[in-house]
Scaffold this motif. Structure first.
Motif, PDB file in Angstrom:
ATOM      1  N   ILE A  15       0.850  -1.201   0.000  1.00 49.55           N
ATOM      2  CA  ILE A  15       0.000   0.000   0.000  1.00 49.55           C
ATOM      3  C   ILE A  15       0.883   1.247   0.000  1.00 49.55           C
ATOM      4  N   LYS A  16       1.878   1.282   0.891  1.00 51.97           N
ATOM      5  CA  LYS A  16       2.782   2.445   0.962  1.00 51.97           C
ATOM      6  C   LYS A  16       3.536   2.623  -0.346  1.00 51.97           C
ATOM      7  N   GLY A  29      -6.627   7.173   0.895  1.00 52.17           N
ATOM      8  CA  GLY A  29      -6.303   6.055   1.768  1.00 52.17           C
ATOM      9  C   GLY A  29      -6.915   4.797   1.204  1.00 52.17           C
ATOM     10  N   LEU A  30      -6.816   3.735   1.966  1.00 53.80           N
ATOM     11  CA  LEU A  30      -7.363   2.448   1.545  1.00 53.80           C
ATOM     12  C   LEU A  30      -8.815   2.353   1.982  1.00 53.80           C
ATOM     13  N   ALA A  50     -11.956  10.088   1.808  1.00 52.79           N
ATOM     14  CA  ALA A  50     -13.018   9.899   2.801  1.00 52.79           C
ATOM     15  C   ALA A  50     -14.270  10.667   2.416  1.00 52.79           C
ATOM     16  N   THR A  51     -15.408  10.135   2.836  1.00 52.70           N
ATOM     17  CA  THR A  51     -16.682  10.833   2.690  1.00 52.70           C
ATOM     18  C   THR A  51     -17.251  11.061   4.091  1.00 52.70           C
ATOM     19  N   ILE A  62      -1.003   4.557   7.489  1.00 53.97           N
ATOM     20  CA  ILE A  62      -1.895   4.329   6.345  1.00 53.97           C
ATOM     21  C   ILE A  62      -3.323   4.657   6.769  1.00 53.97           C
ATOM     22  N   GLN A  63      -3.934   5.584   6.033  1.00 55.52           N
ATOM     23  CA  GLN A  63      -5.338   5.900   6.318  1.00 55.52           C
ATOM     24  C   GLN A  63      -6.222   4.790   5.763  1.00 55.52           C
TER      25      GLN A  63
END
Length: 98
Positions: A15-16, A29-30, A50-51, A62-63
């Motif tokens: 991911i990073k 983010g994921l 994000a929502t 990691i978000q």
């Protein structure tokens, strides 16, 4: 706040690496969620922002965004990254309840 999901070391590294290699902005983010109905749904993974419906967790920098409506269905899942003969990709597995 402790995350309801786990990321394996391989998944965190991938991911990073993906975020850095593609110069994806810090606002991404994921996303972990469900596609389809709760009983017959499949897990959804992807990079997203994000929502207002999301709960945000940070796992080692990691978000992770999880829609609050999906939260109860993803608690305890583990995200891994596997490389195999048929290609590579993320896998999602649920922990066995003991």
């Amino acid at each position: 706040m402790e995350s309801p999901i786990q990321l394996t070391e391989k998944a965190k590294l991938e991911i990073k690496t993906t975020l850095e290699a593609n110069k994806i902005p810090d606002t991404y983010g994921l996303r972990v969620g469900l596609r389809g109905g709760a009983c017959s749904g499949t897990f959804l993974l992807g990079f997203d922002t994000a929502t207002e419906f999301d709960q945000t967790y940070v796992i080692e920098g990691i978000q992770v965004f999880i829609d609050k409506r999906h939260l109860m269905y993803v608690i305890g899942v583990s995200v891994d990254y596997e490389e195999g003969a048929n290609g590579s990709g993320y896998t999602v597995s649920t922990a066995e309840k003991k």
